[in-house]
Structure formats: structure tokens, C-alpha cells
Design a protein around this motif. Structure first.
Motif, PDB file in Angstrom:
ATOM      1  N   ARG A  10      -0.477  -9.373   6.613  1.00  0.00           N
ATOM      2  CA  ARG A  10      -0.795 -10.874   6.382  1.00  0.00           C
ATOM      3  C   ARG A  10       0.228 -11.582   6.779  1.00  0.00           C
ATOM      4  N   ASP A  32     -14.093   1.118   0.225  1.00  0.00           N
ATOM      5  CA  ASP A  32     -13.523  -0.101   0.578  1.00  0.00           C
ATOM      6  C   ASP A  32     -12.751  -0.706  -0.542  1.00  0.00           C
ATOM      7  N   THR A  33     -11.310  -0.646  -0.605  1.00  0.00           N
ATOM      8  CA  THR A  33     -10.320  -1.174  -1.577  1.00  0.00           C
ATOM      9  C   THR A  33     -10.039  -2.413  -1.645  1.00  0.00           C
ATOM     10  N   TRP A  44      -7.519  -5.356  -2.653  1.00  0.00           N
ATOM     11  CA  TRP A  44      -6.290  -5.856  -3.569  1.00  0.00           C
ATOM     12  C   TRP A  44      -5.236  -6.307  -2.677  1.00  0.00           C
ATOM     13  N   GLN A  45      -4.251  -6.629  -3.466  1.00  0.00           N
ATOM     14  CA  GLN A  45      -3.195  -7.579  -2.658  1.00  0.00           C
ATOM     15  C   GLN A  45      -1.767  -7.139  -3.362  1.00  0.00           C
ATOM     16  N   THR A  46      -0.782  -7.593  -2.605  1.00  0.00           N
ATOM     17  CA  THR A  46       0.549  -7.383  -3.258  1.00  0.00           C
ATOM     18  C   THR A  46       0.840  -7.899  -4.236  1.00  0.00           C
ATOM     19  N   ASP A  64      -8.572 -15.566  -1.749  1.00  0.00           N
ATOM     20  CA  ASP A  64      -9.561 -15.022  -1.115  1.00  0.00           C
ATOM     21  C   ASP A  64     -10.787 -15.696  -1.459  1.00  0.00           C
ATOM     22  N   GLY A 104      -6.820  -3.660   3.187  1.00  0.00           N
ATOM     23  CA  GLY A 104      -5.995  -4.563   3.888  1.00  0.00           C
ATOM     24  C   GLY A 104      -6.977  -5.501   4.520  1.00  0.00           C
ATOM     25  N   GLU A 105      -8.130  -5.335   4.925  1.00  0.00           N
ATOM     26  CA  GLU A 105      -8.994  -6.474   5.575  1.00  0.00           C
ATOM     27  C   GLU A 105     -10.404  -5.824   5.551  1.00  0.00           C
ATOM     28  N   PRO A 106     -11.232  -7.125   5.851  1.00  0.00           N
ATOM     29  CA  PRO A 106     -12.671  -6.350   5.711  1.00  0.00           C
ATOM     30  C   PRO A 106     -13.133  -5.353   6.717  1.00  0.00           C
ATOM     31  N   THR A 126       0.683  -1.190   0.067  1.00  0.00           N
ATOM     32  CA  THR A 126      -0.169  -0.184  -0.038  1.00  0.00           C
ATOM     33  C   THR A 126       0.913   1.211   0.028  1.00  0.00           C
ATOM     34  N   ARG A 148      -9.691 -15.198   3.803  1.00  0.00           N
ATOM     35  CA  ARG A 148      -8.929 -16.037   3.044  1.00  0.00           C
ATOM     36  C   ARG A 148      -9.203 -17.625   2.942  1.00  0.00           C
TER      37      ARG A 148
HETATM   38  O1  PRX Z   1      -7.408 -11.249   2.317  1.00  0.00           O
HETATM   39  C1  PRX Z   1      -7.216  -9.964   1.409  1.00  0.00           C
HETATM   40  C2  PRX Z   1      -7.118  -8.987   2.384  1.00  0.00           C
HETATM   41  O2  PRX Z   1      -5.491  -8.599   2.322  1.00  0.00           O
HETATM   42  C3  PRX Z   1      -4.917  -9.693   1.668  1.00  0.00           C
HETATM   43  C4  PRX Z   1      -3.692  -8.875   0.923  1.00  0.00           C
HETATM   44  O3  PRX Z   1      -2.906  -8.626   1.639  1.00  0.00           O
HETATM   45  P1  PRX Z   1      -1.495  -7.718   1.291  1.00  0.00           P
HETATM   46  O4  PRX Z   1      -0.907  -8.652   0.142  1.00  0.00           O
HETATM   47  O5  PRX Z   1      -0.621  -7.893   2.330  1.00  0.00           O
HETATM   48  O6  PRX Z   1      -2.327  -6.448   0.788  1.00  0.00           O
HETATM   49  C5  PRX Z   1      -2.567  -5.786   1.600  1.00  0.00           C
HETATM   50  C6  PRX Z   1      -3.073  -4.195   0.988  1.00  0.00           C
HETATM   51  C7  PRX Z   1      -3.832  -4.253  -0.314  1.00  0.00           C
HETATM   52  C8  PRX Z   1      -6.051  -9.947   0.464  1.00  0.00           C
HETATM   53  O7  PRX Z   1      -5.586 -11.183  -0.010  1.00  0.00           O
HETATM   54  N1  PRX Z   1      -7.731  -7.641   1.881  1.00  0.00           N
HETATM   55  C9  PRX Z   1      -6.882  -6.592   1.203  1.00  0.00           C
HETATM   56  N2  PRX Z   1      -7.966  -5.785   1.251  1.00  0.00           N
HETATM   57  C10 PRX Z   1      -9.150  -6.089   1.674  1.00  0.00           C
HETATM   58  C11 PRX Z   1      -9.073  -7.460   2.008  1.00  0.00           C
HETATM   59  N3  PRX Z   1      -9.883  -8.231   2.639  1.00  0.00           N
HETATM   60  C12 PRX Z   1     -11.180  -7.626   2.768  1.00  0.00           C
HETATM   61  N4  PRX Z   1     -11.562  -6.541   2.158  1.00  0.00           N
HETATM   62  C13 PRX Z   1     -10.443  -5.714   1.658  1.00  0.00           C
HETATM   63  N5  PRX Z   1     -10.769  -4.287   1.423  1.00  0.00           N
END
Ligand code: PRX
Length: 558
Positions: free
Chosen positions: A441, A323-324, A326-328, A415, A299-301, A229, A430
Motif C-alpha cells: 500500500r 484469494d484472501t 483483508w487489511q492491516t 475498498d 494483498g491485491e486482486p 501478512t 481502493r
Molecule cells: O485494497 C485492498 C488490498 O490491499 C489493501 C490492504 O493492504 P494492507 O493493509 O497492506 O494489507 C495487505 C495484506 C492483507 C486492501 O484494502 N487487498 C488485500 N487483499 C486483497 C486486496 N485486494 C484485492 N483482493 C485481495 N485478496
């Protein structure tokens, strides 16, 4: 440059220096509140060039890997951009990580060099020294002084004497830009590889459209630059758009930076929102929040209560909450409501719509595509997009096995998601052994690996946590004949995993396993959630007494 070539640092710096050299690129909100430092595009370009020349002088060449171990500060951002300028590949390691985690990430590569800063309260330099001792391939350590405190030096650079011009390397669009390590369900963290042009394009376009960013806005993303992020929405996206981006040295639990810096878009993790919520409305309302235009969550719900509070109290019911999701791996935001499409409805606690070019798909256990609405399945993406990670550094096989082979023809995110009757996406968590503590994570296997050195056997599971979203719960079986108090061992283990372990029930003598020897985490999870009467199918369980013992231990803890 031809069509497939570009320079990322020119896109993020020189371009804006030509049009608005004195525009503020970075506002560094230091740990000492109220002492922010502003850095213009011209100053950031000069700093980047000086650093680029320093790196070259130290022998860093195109394609070399540079590890950056610094908290968010202008020098850290300039270090990332300096690597891009000379064609080196950066790996930013979160400054809260231990020497061992740092060494693991350094060792994954070949030729390297380290940048670091002298610690304030946390002695980063000592951690680096320890890590470097385990990495004989490290050629140089560059240290920048953040405080007056005396730090044992192995090398100090005289960067300010360098020339302020540094010719940008022309890069192919698929050349490596950076590696970023993230936890998986098994084994060591994986170094995801992001490349030049696609990543930059994707972060810039999502930054503009998801947050409705306009020229002159002040963008405040509270993520550390050690996470994706921070890479995408503190550094690359905002700078490519010529924006002003805030660098938070520490997590602001105080809303006063919004008032003081006149932040227009605020982007943070639900954990911080849940924490703020506890302090009550009055405390937030004391500060002027009239500058705010968009509120982001990542990052999380985000649970409905936190979402409503964020929208109604923090944003006075006038700022869209995005509420965005995405992932690494995805490089940038993939599913999110889009406030720049006025009139689009936004519902609480939902990432909702795929971004331009993203085609999500939900698949069932057998790999069938679920086409209807009102269904849950494994969240996959059916077409490549510009920001996606290209591989895992040194391990393309693992990349294929983790993301592309589970559902052939699709990118598997790890996810689960629910598609509502209206066709909106809501993330359900997850599907693998990865837990998400405060938006970070953690691989259960990684934690078990650390814990294992002190004990005979362990199993880590996630459990719901009011503030952090999830906590890590560790079950431990002691080595035979071990005579140590629960408190002492628990403290030692907590330290080992950097305070990531919560509580600890009395040590069981064994863990519930299937007849083939696999730990039944599903059963442990139910016990921790106080649902011991809903353990489900136990036909494969080898030893029922193991379960009884753990239920008893958990009851005693309560
Ligand atoms: O499970 C999802 C959760 O964070 C994971 C990705 O983690 P990371 O690669 O560390 O990146 C975090 C920042 C983008 C995802 O597989 N996650 C991320 N955003 C959300 C989410 N779970 C729910 N809602 C979200 N908005």
C-alpha cells in the motif's frame, strides 16, 4: 490469569513446548538457498526468554515501545515474542525502508529501544544510525550480527549469557500487542494498534480454517515480517496453532523451496505469481509439488489468468486457491473461500465469502445499504470482530474519521466491492487515494510529499501494471528557473521514493485543477491509461490548456 487475561507468548510457545518440545516451529529459508535453519519450539522459547531478559536488563518495561528493524529471521520472530512476553509493544519496520521512514515510525512514540542486525548486502546498521540521530528519545540500539561483515557498532548485546527462563507477563486482553504502520490517503502513515487476545484468536482461527491447516503441515507464507501478512500468517497464527512456519529471508521466485521443504500451504502475492507465470510451465513443473494442499493469494486482486495458472499449473488442478481479502486494519483474513468446508465452490479471482463472524455490507455514495445482489458499493463491515485494529496510535480522532465516520454505524474499509448474483464478493479496488504496488500500500499523498521537496508541485496516481498490479505515475511541475535534465531529476526522484516511481513524462508547466484548486487526478489517470478521449465531466476544470499539455507530453513518452 482470570477470564480477561492471557499471555500471548505462552500461547505461542510454552503450550507447545509442554506437548512437543522438539517439534520444528520455524524453518528459516536463508538468502543462501539450500541452507535452511530449523528452530524447535524449545529453542524458540529459550531464545525468546533470553531476549526478554535482555530487554528487561536494558530497562524496557511493560507498555514500552520497541522498534524491530530486521529481515525475516528467527531472532526477529523471537524479538516480537520477547516483547509480548514482557508486555512491551513491538513495531516491526520493514527492513527495506529508509532511515527517514524508520525515524518517522520511531518518533511517533515516547520511550523506545531499537533492535537491528548488521547488514549483508544492505547495510541496515547505517540506516539505523541515521534514523536514530533524528530520534533523541531512543535509549538503546541492540544489534545482532547476521554476517561476518564489519559493521560500525554503537552497542552489542551479549544475549546468549541471559537466563533461559523469563516469567511471562500476564496481560489484559485489550492491552496493546503491537503497532504497525500503514499508508492512508492523506498525511503520514498511521500506526494501527492491535491488542492481545482478540488478535491472537482471530489469526489462529483464520489460519486453521482458511488454509485447512492440520497438525504436521508445513506452512509457507512468503510475506516479510514487516507487513501485517507476516505478523499474522508467518508468526502469530501458525505459532498459536503449534504449526511449522517457513521464514523466507528473500522472496522466492524459485519453486524449489516447495520441493525441498515439502511445503503444504503456500501463501503469496499475485505479483510473484504473475512473475513466475512468465517463466513458463516447464520451469515450475520441473519441481515436485506433490506436498502442496492449499494455495493462497493476498494483498491485491488476482487476475483470472494468474489465478488459472496458479490453480492448474502450480497446484495441478487439485489444490484449492484461496484469494484472501483483508487489511492491516482487520488483523486477519475477512473474506475468502474456505477449503475446510469441502464441497464449497471456488470461483477464479474472487475472495467470495465472509469468514465466520464477519458481516460485510455494501453502501452507496449516499450511505444507503445495498441489499440486493449484482451490485457494487463501498465495502463496509457492520459488526466488530476480534482481530480488528483498536485505534491509531496517538490519534484516535483520525481512527474515527477514517474508518467509522464515513458511513456511520459501519467500519469503512476504503475498498470497493461487487456482490455477484450468487452473493459472492469480488474486490474492485481502493476508493481513496491509495495505490497498491505489488501488494504494498502506498499513499499518493505520502509520495507527493517526498517528491515535493525537489519540485514545485506534483500529483501521483496509480496506473495498471502487468506484473505489479499497479504502478505509481508521477506528474511533476518544476520550480521556476530550474535547469536540470529530465534524466537526472528522474533518477534522483526515483531514489528518493525507493524505486517506487515508474517512468516520467516530460515535465508539464502546471497540473489540471478545479477552480477551487484541487488537482484532478481522475483526469491524469485517464491520460495515463491512454483514454484521453474519455476524460468525463470537465466543467469544474480551471485551465483546459493544462490538460492539453499533459496529453501531448504523454504522447511523446509513448
Ligand atoms: O485494497 C485492498 C488490498 O490491499 C489493501 C490492504 O493492504 P494492507 O493493509 O497492506 O494489507 C495487505 C495484506 C492483507 C486492501 O484494502 N487487498 C488485500 N487483499 C486483497 C486486496 N485486494 C484485492 N483482493 C485481495 N485478496
Amino acid at each position: 490469569c482470570n477470564d480477561s487475561q492471557s499471555s500471548l507468548s505462552v500461547n505461542c510457545l510454552d503450550r507447545h513446548v509442554h506437548t512437543a518440545p522438539n517439534k520444528v516451529a520455524l524453518i528459516w529459508e536463508k538468502d543462501e538457498p539450500g541452507k535452511e535453519v530449523r528452530v524447535t519450539y524449545r529453542e524458540l522459547l529459550e531464545l525468546t526468554c533470553r531476549l526478554g531478559n535482555t530487554l528487561k536488563r536494558q530497562g524496557v518495561k511493560r507498555g514500552d515501545r520497541v522498534t524491530i528493524y530486521m529481515p525475516p529471521c528467527p531472532l526477529a520472530v523471537a524479538s516480537m515474542l520477547a516483547c509480548a512476553r514482557i508486555g512491551a509493544v513491538h513495531t516491526v519496520v520493514f527492513a527495506g525502508f529508509s532511515s527517514e521512514a524508520l525515524a518517522d515510525r520511531i518518533r511517533d512514540g515516547k520511550r523506545l529501544l531499537q533492535t537491528d542486525r548488521g547488514g549483508k548486502v544492505i547495510e541496515l546498521k547505517q540506516t539505523v544510525d541515521q534514523a536514530v540521530r533524528a530520534c533523541p528519545l531512543v535509549k538503546r540500539v541492540l544489534v545482532s550480527m547476521r554476517t561476518e561483515q564489519k559493521v560500525p557498532m554503537s552497542e552489542l548485546h551479549e544475549m546468549m549469557k541471559e537466563d533461559v527462563c523469563c516469567e511471562p507477563a500476564v496481560m489484559e486482553s485489550e492491552d496493546l500487542l503491537f503497532l504497525l504502520y500503514t499508508s492512508g490517503s492523506t498525511g503520514k502513515p498511521k500506526g494501527l494498534v492491535h491488542s492481545q487476545a482478540g488478535y491472537l484468536l482471530y489469526t489462529a482461527i483464520t489460519h486453521k480454517y482458511v488454509f485447512d491447516y492440520h497438525d504436521g503441515d508445513i506452512f509457507g507464507c512468503v510475506a516479510d515480517i514487516g507487513w501485517i501478512t507476516g505478523h499474522s500468517y508467518v508468526v502469530y497464527g501458525p505459532l498459536c496453532n503449534g504449526g511449522t512456519t517457513v521464514l523466507f529471508e528473500s522472496t522466492p521466485v524459485y519453486p524449489n523451496p516447495v520441493e525441498r521443504l515439502r511445503i503444504n500451504q503456500f501463501y503469496g502475492a499475485p505479483t510473484a505469481i504473475r512473475l513466475l507465470l512468465r517463466y513458463g510451465d516447464e520451469w515450475v513443473k520441473r519441481y515436485d509439488r506433490s506436498s502442496l494442499k492449499t494455495l493462497g493469494s493476498v494483498g491485491e486482486p488476482i487476475n483470472t489468468e494468474a489465478w488459472e495458472w496458479y490453480f492448474n499449473v502450480v497446484g495441478d488442478a487439485r489444490c484449492p486457491v484461496v484469494d484472501t481479502w483483508w487489511q492491516t486494519e482487520t488483523g486477519g483474513i475477512c473474506i475468502s473461500p474456505r477449503p475446510s468446508s469441502p464441497g464449497d465452490e471456488i470461483l477464479p479471482g474472487m475472495a467470495m465469502r465472509p469468514f465466520f463472524g464477519i458481516s460485510p455490507a455494501l453502501l452507496d455514495d449516499k450511505g444507503n445499504i445495498l441489499t440486493q445482489n449484482n451490485v457494487s458499493g463501498a465495502l463496509c463491515i457492520s459488526q466488530a470482530w476480534p482481530g480488528m485494529a483498536r485505534t491509531i496510535y496517538n490519534d484516535h480522532k483520525r481512527f474515527l474519521e477514517t474508518y467509522l465516520m464515513p458511513y456511520p454505524g459501519f467500519f469503512f474499509t476504503g475498498d470497493g466491492a461487487y456482490r455477484t448474483s450468487q452473493g459472492y464478493y469480488q474486490l474492485t479496488g481502493r476508493l481513496d487515494d491509495v495505490i497498491n504496488v505489488s501488494g504494498h500500500r502506498l499513499g499518493t499523498a505520502e509520495l507527493e510529499d517526498i517528491v515535493h521537496r525537489a519540485v514545485a508541485e506534483s500529483a501521483v496516481i496509480g496506473f495498471p501494471h502487468e506484473i505489479k498490479g499497479e504502478g505509481a505515475y508521477v506528474f511533476i511541475v518544476l520550480k521556476k528557473g530550474t535547469d536540470v535534465s529530465q534524466e537526472r531529476l528522474s533518477n534522483e526522484l526515483k531514489e528518493l521514493v525507493s524505486k517506487k516511481i515508474h517512468g516520467g513524462s516530460p515535465f508539464p508547466t502546471r497540473l489540471p485543477k478545479t477552480r477551487s484548486g484541487k488537482i484532478m487526478r481522475r483526469v491524469l489517470k485517464k491520460i495515463v491509461e491512454d483514454k484521453a478521449d474519455e476524460l468525463g465531466d470537465l466543467t469544474t476544470l480551471d485551465d483546459h490548456e493544462a490538460v492539453e499539455e499533459i496529453i501531448e507530453g504523454h504522447k511523446r513518452l509513448l
